[in-house]
Design a protein around this motif. Structure first.
Motif, PDB file in Angstrom:
ATOM      1  N   PHE A 275      15.908 -42.697   3.695  1.00  0.00           N
ATOM      2  CA  PHE A 275      16.134 -44.063   4.168  1.00  0.00           C
ATOM      3  C   PHE A 275      15.933 -44.196   5.682  1.00  0.00           C
ATOM      4  N   GLN A 276      16.201 -43.150   6.442  1.00  0.00           N
ATOM      5  CA  GLN A 276      15.904 -43.214   7.879  1.00  0.00           C
ATOM      6  C   GLN A 276      14.408 -43.315   8.110  1.00  0.00           C
ATOM      7  N   LEU A 277      13.632 -42.552   7.339  1.00  0.00           N
ATOM      8  CA  LEU A 277      12.182 -42.628   7.469  1.00  0.00           C
ATOM      9  C   LEU A 277      11.658 -43.984   7.007  1.00  0.00           C
ATOM     10  N   PHE A 278      12.216 -44.516   5.949  1.00  0.00           N
ATOM     11  CA  PHE A 278      11.806 -45.832   5.468  1.00  0.00           C
ATOM     12  C   PHE A 278      12.107 -46.894   6.517  1.00  0.00           C
ATOM     13  N   GLU A 279      13.291 -46.836   7.106  1.00  0.00           N
ATOM     14  CA  GLU A 279      13.673 -47.809   8.120  1.00  0.00           C
ATOM     15  C   GLU A 279      12.767 -47.718   9.343  1.00  0.00           C
ATOM     16  N   ALA A 280      12.300 -46.500   9.639  1.00  0.00           N
ATOM     17  CA  ALA A 280      11.403 -46.307  10.784  1.00  0.00           C
ATOM     18  C   ALA A 280       9.949 -46.628  10.451  1.00  0.00           C
ATOM     19  N   GLY A 281       9.684 -46.998   9.200  1.00  0.00           N
ATOM     20  CA  GLY A 281       8.321 -47.347   8.812  1.00  0.00           C
ATOM     21  C   GLY A 281       7.456 -46.153   8.477  1.00  0.00           C
ATOM     22  N   GLN A 282       8.072 -44.973   8.285  1.00  0.00           N
ATOM     23  CA  GLN A 282       7.299 -43.775   8.025  1.00  0.00           C
ATOM     24  C   GLN A 282       7.305 -43.372   6.549  1.00  0.00           C
ATOM     25  N   LEU A 283       8.007 -44.113   5.727  1.00  0.00           N
ATOM     26  CA  LEU A 283       7.873 -44.057   4.276  1.00  0.00           C
ATOM     27  C   LEU A 283       7.578 -45.477   3.815  1.00  0.00           C
ATOM     28  N   ASP A 284       6.618 -45.622   2.913  1.00  0.00           N
ATOM     29  CA  ASP A 284       6.226 -46.965   2.481  1.00  0.00           C
ATOM     30  C   ASP A 284       7.012 -47.470   1.282  1.00  0.00           C
TER      31      ASP A 284
END
Length: 580
Positions: A275-284
């Motif tokens: 979820f941190q990566l998703f929030e940072a735009g690094q998981l789609d």
């Protein structure tokens, strides 16, 4: 490959784990593939299918598929199915719940429902070789090779003489599959089957390259780099349990309408990291998780991401090893299995493990599955819902049933704490630990027997342990492959490749044989109900837990990414990234 930004976010968050070490993956390209840089097609100002301006960089980021096998004949799980949706093109492909002609341009079905003739589309493999009808025929012959013990071999049994060939009773030249010419493929069935077209969309019927399989010999299917693609993407890099890079296949027949140039997949075990990566735009895209549901549902309502919610056709259940060789030596008894099964309450399981997200299940076949035009679950009551209520949270009654089973085995004891059952699990995520804790607590509290946890490292190891019968009970899931109850019911036929508990019932098998030729939908509905009751209520071979749903979050820039109803979990072919 575009991994530099992805990795830097992990560094900045202080979340670099050993599982992400060396995330660059293996060097090299797949057979026949060019370097990804030569395949970039996205340019500023290019338009998507609905007139959107596409981003210059068409690179999607997701989580690593837990692929069990890279051999289409051996694939039987949704993670492997997702890989093959990206790299293979069968006769049909699901697009927003509807099967589209892809590998074939058109087809005809004879009036008697026995003959299917397909006219193939001109397509090529990633090394430039033409896709032809004989390669579809080769796929059927391979999946029917009894020495390979393919889990979905039974899918082909409705084809004339397919089961006879599998059992060594005839040659393959007598099986009802024919390559009429390079672009005409014909199937002849033993009896009409209303969902045969739906089956043909499944991985096992995708064309294969025998020359490529022979090149790798016994190691074929163990490494993604061995795969030749005839689908929208091909493999550029792969490191087991770490990363995969898929790139656009320039030889694909519909390459013009494949917008993503690259798909980067990374192993990310922790939900918090996802979820941190998703929030940072690094998981789609990221699947919903109990602890994050409220926050991200609210974020979606505020337009910060896309919310994807849909019905699903998959069931989660506990399976029991019905063989005398099981670790405890007890689970071959139906009363013992039922006593253990009824210690588990579907609703408390959902509440404690998934924060009340899913729907409690007391049957195997999910809602949304139909027989003809009638929904099965609306017509047939869940087989153990009423009986379970008699035992729910009643340790005395459960122990009495357990003792009855022990007496039948000649193994009764006054001290149930001397008995140990073995639960097979895998992984160390928060949810997996919650499942393990639930199993131990419910069995020990309700029966007084002990539970030994056998926790293996990953899905592949767990699958191997399941096949080897190294459990008294384990948790499994099954997603429908087509829209008919048979997709659930035939899992448990004697000798079935996905029948991990080795359940066997002559009466159950006889019902399946009846269903193979029964055309009346009302009669089929009744027969399915009888089979489900034998499996779950009479023999307690499994304990249903929940009916799943689809609930996830998708980056606002990532359009037309799909979660198929049947087969694989993810469909990338139609996806694209818009300019912000």
């Amino acid at each position: 490959m575009k991994l530099r930004r992805f990795f830097s976010v992990l560094m900045a968050a202080g979340l670099v784990a050993s599982s992400l070490a060396g995330c660059g993956g293996s060097a090299g390209t797949s057979a026949g593939g060019d370097n990804a840089d030569t395949q970039k097609t996205a340019e500023n100002g290019k338009k998507g299918p609905n007139g959107e301006t596409l981003a210059a960089e068409q690179v999607a980021h997701g989580m690593q598929f837990h692929v069990v096998t890279f051999d289409t004949a051996q694939a039987g799980d949704s993670e492997s199915g997702s890989f093959f949706l990206a790299t293979c093109e069968g006769l049909f492909r699901e697009n927003k719940g509807v099967l589209e002609n892809t590998g074939c341009e058109k087809y005809e079905i004879s009036d008697d429902g026995l003959t299917y003739t397909f006219h193939l589309r001109k397509n090529k493999w990633s090394d430039g070789v033409e896709v032809v009808a004989s390669q579809y025929k080769d796929a059927v012959e391979r999946v029917l090779n009894v020495d390979l013990a393919c889990p979905y071999a039974f899918f082909a049994f409705p084809i004339k003489n397919a089961e006879n060939y599998y059992n060594g009773k005839c040659g393959f030249d007598e099986v009802g599959v024919e390559a009429v010419d390079d672009y005409t493929l014909k199937f002849t069935l033993e009896a009409p089957e209303p969902y045969f077209i739906d089956k043909l969309a499944y991985t096992m019927f995708d064309p294969i390259r025998v020359d490529n399989i022979e090149k790798y010999g016994d190691t074929y299917g163990t490494d993604a780099m061995q795969v030749l693609s005839c689908g929208p993407y091909m493999v550029q890099e792969y490191t087991a349990s770490q990363s995969t890079v898929l790139v656009k296949n320039p030889e694909y027949w519909d390459a013009e309408h494949v917008y993503l140039d690259e798909i980067d997949l990374q192993q990310i075990d922790e939900t918090a990291t996802q979820f941190q990566l998703f929030e940072a735009g690094q998981l789609d895209f990221v699947p919903a998780s109990g602890d994050y549901l409220k926050k991200w549902d609210e974020a979606a309502s505020e337009g910060k991401c896309q919310l994807y919610i849909d019905k699903d056709v998959s069931t989660q259940y506990f399976a029991f090893n019905t063989q005398e060789s099981c670790p405890s030596g007890l689970m071959q008894n139906a009363k013992i299995r039922k006593a253990v099964a009824y210690t588990f309450d579907s609703q408390t399981f959902i509440d404690s493990v998934y924060n009340s997200r899913y729907t409690a299940a007391y049957g195997l076949v999910t809602p949304n599955i139909k027989v003809g035009d009638k929904e099965y679950r609306s017509e047939v009551a869940e087989p153990i819902k009423e009986e379970y209520s008699e035992y729910a949270n009643n340790p005395e009654k459960l122990k009495a049933l357990f003792h009855e089973g022990l007496k039948e085995l000649g193994k009764d004891t006054d001290d149930l704490s001397t008995i140990t059952l073995q639960f097979l699990g895998y992984g160390e995520t928060t949810i997996e630990k919650d499942i393990e804790q639930y199993v131990v607590q419910r069995i020990q509290d309700n029966l007084g027997v002990k539970v030994k946890l056998n926790i293996v490292g990953d899905f592949g190891l767990a699958n191997a342990a399941q096949l080897a019968g190294e459990f008294d009970l384990c948790m499994l899931g099954w997603g429908a492959d087509y829209n008919d109850p048979m997709t659930f019911i035939d899992i448990f036929r004697t000798g079935g490749g996905s029948n991990y508990g080795k359940y066997s019932s002559e009466k159950y098998d006889q019902i399946l044989d009846q269903l193979a030729t029964e055309q009346d939908n009302d009669k089929r509905m009744k027969l399915y109900g009888e089979a489900e009751s034998i499996l779950i209520r009479d023999d307690a071979a499994i304990k249903p837990l929940l009916y799943r749903d689809k609930h996830s979050y998708i980056n606002n820039r990532f359009h037309n990414f799909q979660y198929p109803v049947f087969g694989g979990k993810y469909e990338f072919k139609y996806a694209y990234i818009v300019e912000e």
